[in-house]
Design a protein around this motif. Structure first.
Motif, PDB file in Angstrom:
ATOM      1  N   ASN A 182       0.807  -1.158   0.033  1.00 10.60           N
ATOM      2  CA  ASN A 182       0.062  -0.029   0.071  1.00 10.60           C
ATOM      3  C   ASN A 182       0.795   1.142   0.017  1.00 10.60           C
ATOM      4  O   ASN A 182       1.118   1.711   1.076  1.00 10.60           O
ATOM      5  CB  ASN A 182      -0.679  -0.019   1.341  1.00 10.60           C
ATOM      6  N   PRO A 183       1.430   1.622  -1.224  1.00 14.76           N
ATOM      7  CA  PRO A 183       2.328   2.691  -1.310  1.00 14.76           C
ATOM      8  C   PRO A 183       1.685   4.282  -0.965  1.00 14.76           C
ATOM      9  O   PRO A 183       2.237   5.055  -0.740  1.00 14.76           O
ATOM     10  CB  PRO A 183       2.471   3.123  -2.723  1.00 14.76           C
ATOM     11  N   VAL A 184       0.362   4.431  -0.732  1.00 14.48           N
ATOM     12  CA  VAL A 184      -0.506   5.610  -0.468  1.00 14.48           C
ATOM     13  C   VAL A 184      -0.013   5.744   1.036  1.00 14.48           C
ATOM     14  O   VAL A 184      -0.469   5.112   2.075  1.00 14.48           O
ATOM     15  CB  VAL A 184      -1.862   5.424  -0.642  1.00 14.48           C
ATOM     16  N   SER A 185       0.411   7.171   1.397  1.00 12.16           N
ATOM     17  CA  SER A 185       1.101   7.298   2.754  1.00 12.16           C
ATOM     18  C   SER A 185       1.269   8.757   2.906  1.00 12.16           C
ATOM     19  O   SER A 185       1.462   9.435   1.811  1.00 12.16           O
ATOM     20  CB  SER A 185       2.484   6.361   2.696  1.00 12.16           C
ATOM     21  N   CYS A 186       1.442   9.359   3.984  1.00  9.51           N
ATOM     22  CA  CYS A 186       1.828  10.586   4.182  1.00  9.51           C
ATOM     23  C   CYS A 186       3.401  10.758   4.085  1.00  9.51           C
ATOM     24  O   CYS A 186       3.935  11.996   3.801  1.00  9.51           O
ATOM     25  CB  CYS A 186       1.707  11.044   5.674  1.00  9.51           C
ATOM     26  N   PHE A 187       4.095   9.760   3.825  1.00 10.48           N
ATOM     27  CA  PHE A 187       5.446   9.540   3.682  1.00 10.48           C
ATOM     28  C   PHE A 187       5.720   9.879   1.873  1.00 10.48           C
ATOM     29  O   PHE A 187       5.073   9.190   1.375  1.00 10.48           O
ATOM     30  CB  PHE A 187       6.270   8.478   4.264  1.00 10.48           C
ATOM     31  N   GLU A 188       6.568  10.796   1.718  1.00  6.58           N
ATOM     32  CA  GLU A 188       6.792  10.749   0.139  1.00  6.58           C
ATOM     33  C   GLU A 188       7.946  10.086  -0.297  1.00  6.58           C
ATOM     34  O   GLU A 188       8.976  10.316   0.271  1.00  6.58           O
ATOM     35  CB  GLU A 188       7.136  12.387  -0.259  1.00  6.58           C
ATOM     36  N   LEU A 189       7.619   9.014  -0.910  1.00  2.83           N
ATOM     37  CA  LEU A 189       8.812   8.162  -1.200  1.00  2.83           C
ATOM     38  C   LEU A 189       8.721   7.738  -2.800  1.00  2.83           C
ATOM     39  O   LEU A 189       8.891   6.650  -3.338  1.00  2.83           O
ATOM     40  CB  LEU A 189       8.568   6.493  -0.533  1.00  2.83           C
ATOM     41  N   ASP A 190       8.676   8.700  -3.478  1.00  2.00           N
ATOM     42  CA  ASP A 190       8.312   8.797  -4.835  1.00  2.00           C
ATOM     43  C   ASP A 190      10.078   8.597  -5.489  1.00  2.00           C
ATOM     44  O   ASP A 190      10.100   8.134  -6.630  1.00  2.00           O
ATOM     45  CB  ASP A 190       7.879   9.922  -5.477  1.00  2.00           C
ATOM     46  N   ASP A 191      10.954   9.164  -4.911  1.00  2.00           N
ATOM     47  CA  ASP A 191      12.313   9.264  -5.694  1.00  2.00           C
ATOM     48  C   ASP A 191      13.436   8.432  -4.515  1.00  2.00           C
ATOM     49  O   ASP A 191      13.029   8.377  -3.288  1.00  2.00           O
ATOM     50  CB  ASP A 191      12.764  10.334  -6.265  1.00  2.00           C
ATOM     51  N   GLU A 192      14.201   8.180  -5.033  1.00  2.00           N
ATOM     52  CA  GLU A 192      15.488   7.588  -3.883  1.00  2.00           C
ATOM     53  C   GLU A 192      15.775   8.427  -3.056  1.00  2.00           C
ATOM     54  O   GLU A 192      16.072   7.893  -1.788  1.00  2.00           O
ATOM     55  CB  GLU A 192      16.439   6.850  -4.731  1.00  2.00           C
TER      56      GLU A 192
END
Length: 210
Positions: A182-192
């Motif tokens: 479940n990648p939907v999150s308050c954490f932004e993990l779009d890039d490395e």
């Protein structure tokens, strides 16, 4: 989460099974990989895999097992492959913290980009769930135990006090699986860079607890 790239046997034991040692089993798993990549898990049957592998249904059952066993064996083989790649990516880093950060980033990248695992997670996350949870995924439990062993080795190598690394390893596995499912999150993990920052802020402190 890393494994020694020169120790395939140890990795196989850690993941709960030895890799297929014969060409026919590899042929069946190759066919399963192509079948699952093309049609997904829900729309695939043992008969489909047997036909693609050009063997009988009975042969698939004798060599690998039923559909769940086929999926597990196929995923297990992919886990071995990308974990070796992850280890290669972090092996030269000097500290346990650096290896954890880069290992976490590499795991997310490899799985998201993986043509089989990443594709199934995007298209059939509910079907993949039983194969990617600690409760029903023996390979995930084995990865936890293997990671704990690696953390203990790293602590010894750096002269740190011994501690039970299993709880920390399990938390790391659970966090990783959660973001994958479940990648939907308050954490932004779009890039490395964001992934590395998350690991430094929230995963590295766990090492002090283990």
């Amino acid at each position: 989460m890393t494994v020694p790239s020169t120790d395939g046997t140890r990795l196989a034991v850690a993941l709960g099974a030895t890799p297929p040692s014969d060409a026919l089993s590899e042929q069946i798993l190759d066919a399963a990989r192509e079948q699952f990549m093309t049609f997904g898990l829900r729309r695939s049957t043992v008969d489909d895999v047997a036909k693609r592998a050009r063997v009988s249904r009975v042969t698939v059952y004798r060599r690998i097992g039923n559909k769940d066993s086929l999926v597990s064996a196929c995923l297990l083989r992919e886990y071995r492959r990308f974990l070796v790649e992850v280890d290669d990516a972090v092996a030269a880093l000097p500290t346990m913290e650096d290896r954890l950060v880069e290992g976490f980033a590499a795991v997310l990248r490899h799985i998201r980009e993986h043509p089989l695992i990443g594709g199934l997670l995007r298209l059939e996350p509910e079907t993949m769930l039983p194969f990617l949870t600690l409760e029903s995924g023996p390979a995930l439990l084995a990865i936890r135990d293997y990671l704990a062993d690696r953390l203990r080795e790293a602590r010894r190598a750096e002269g740190r006090p011994a501690a039970d690394a299993t709880p920390v390893a399990e938390l790391m596995v659970r966090i990783t699986v959660s973001f994958l499912l479940n990648p939907v999150s308050c954490f932004e993990l779009d890039d490395e860079n964001q992934v590395r920052e998350f690991a430094r802020c929230y995963l590295v402190p766990l090492l002090a607890a283990g």
